[in-house]
Design a protein around this motif. Structure first.
Motif, short mmCIF file in Angstrom:
data_model
loop_
_atom_site.label_atom_id
_atom_site.label_comp_id
_atom_site.label_asym_id
_atom_site.label_seq_id
_atom_site.Cartn_x
_atom_site.Cartn_y
_atom_site.Cartn_z
N LYS A 108 0.98 -1.24 -0.01
CA LYS A 108 0.14 0.09 0.16
C LYS A 108 0.87 1.42 -0.03
O LYS A 108 0.27 2.65 -0.11
N LEU A 109 2.28 1.18 0.22
CA LEU A 109 2.99 2.48 0.26
C LEU A 109 3.29 2.96 -1.01
O LEU A 109 3.36 2.12 -2.27
N PRO A 110 3.28 4.25 -1.41
CA PRO A 110 3.90 4.66 -2.45
C PRO A 110 5.03 3.94 -3.11
O PRO A 110 5.77 3.87 -2.19
N LYS A 111 5.40 3.91 -4.24
CA LYS A 111 6.72 3.16 -4.86
C LYS A 111 7.82 3.86 -4.20
O LYS A 111 8.78 3.30 -3.77
N SER A 112 7.51 5.39 -4.00
CA SER A 112 8.77 6.13 -3.48
C SER A 112 9.28 5.69 -1.94
O SER A 112 10.23 5.99 -1.59
N LYS A 113 8.25 5.22 -1.35
CA LYS A 113 8.57 4.75 0.26
C LYS A 113 8.79 3.51 0.20
O LYS A 113 9.25 2.88 1.43
N ARG A 114 8.44 2.46 -0.86
CA ARG A 114 9.03 1.03 -0.66
C ARG A 114 10.41 0.82 -0.39
O ARG A 114 11.32 1.51 -1.12
N PRO A 115 10.74 -0.19 0.29
CA PRO A 115 11.96 -0.59 0.48
C PRO A 115 12.71 -0.87 -0.94
O PRO A 115 11.93 -1.58 -1.71
N ALA A 116 13.92 -0.64 -1.13
CA ALA A 116 14.49 -0.74 -2.44
C ALA A 116 14.43 -2.38 -2.55
O ALA A 116 14.80 -2.88 -1.78
N ILE A 117 14.50 -2.87 -3.85
CA ILE A 117 14.39 -4.48 -4.41
C ILE A 117 15.93 -4.88 -3.76
O ILE A 117 16.12 -5.99 -3.31
N SER A 118 17.26 -4.21 -3.68
CA SER A 118 18.38 -4.73 -3.29
C SER A 118 18.34 -4.88 -1.82
O SER A 118 19.16 -5.56 -1.28
N ASP A 119 17.34 -4.04 -0.96
CA ASP A 119 17.18 -4.32 0.33
C ASP A 119 16.74 -5.60 0.73
O ASP A 119 16.54 -6.31 1.78
N GLN A 120 15.88 -6.29 -0.49
CA GLN A 120 15.28 -7.81 -0.08
C GLN A 120 16.20 -8.86 0.05
O GLN A 120 17.29 -8.83 -0.58
#
Length: 121
Positions: A108-120
């Protein structure tokens, strides 16, 4: 899972942060500024999680574990449940609930506030 296990699991999530907006008795784990786990630190411990996209989906968890999962006060109508730690909910299912809550909030977060894919992981 112990209270410490729950806290470690939540804070290991990409972008997770620890806050105490309601005082020292409740730890809130946030991602992108939104809470995904309300962790009650007193009385043996509880954790409030978004257990479904709807109240009906969250209700399925309460049906499975009626002694240990209850609707969360005030926000239960939005799919939130409170889970008693040390009860009958198996550790793998509690981890599943924590992961589900995190994933529902991140989605539900705006894309700008989602953790970066590299953080996964």
């Amino acid at each position: 899972m112990t209270l410490d296990d729950v806290i470690r699991h939540c804070l290991a999530k990409p972008g997770a942060e620890e806050t105490y907006p309601f005082g020292d008795a409740d730890l809130c784990c946030k991602v992108g500024g939104k809470i995904f786990a309300f962790i009650g630190l007193e009385g043996g411990g509880t954790v409030g999680v978004k257990s479904g996209a709807t109240a009906e989906e969250a209700g399925l968890w309460r049906e499975r574990y009626p002694d240990d999962i209850a609707v969360s006060a005030y926000i239960g109508r939005h799919g939130w449940n409170r889970v008693r730690l040390g009860g009958t909910v198996p550790a793998d299912e509690l981890r599943e609930l924590l992961d589900l809550s995190y994933d529902l909030i991140v989605a539900k977060l705006p894309k700008s506030k989602r953790p970066a894919i590299s953080d996964q992981p």
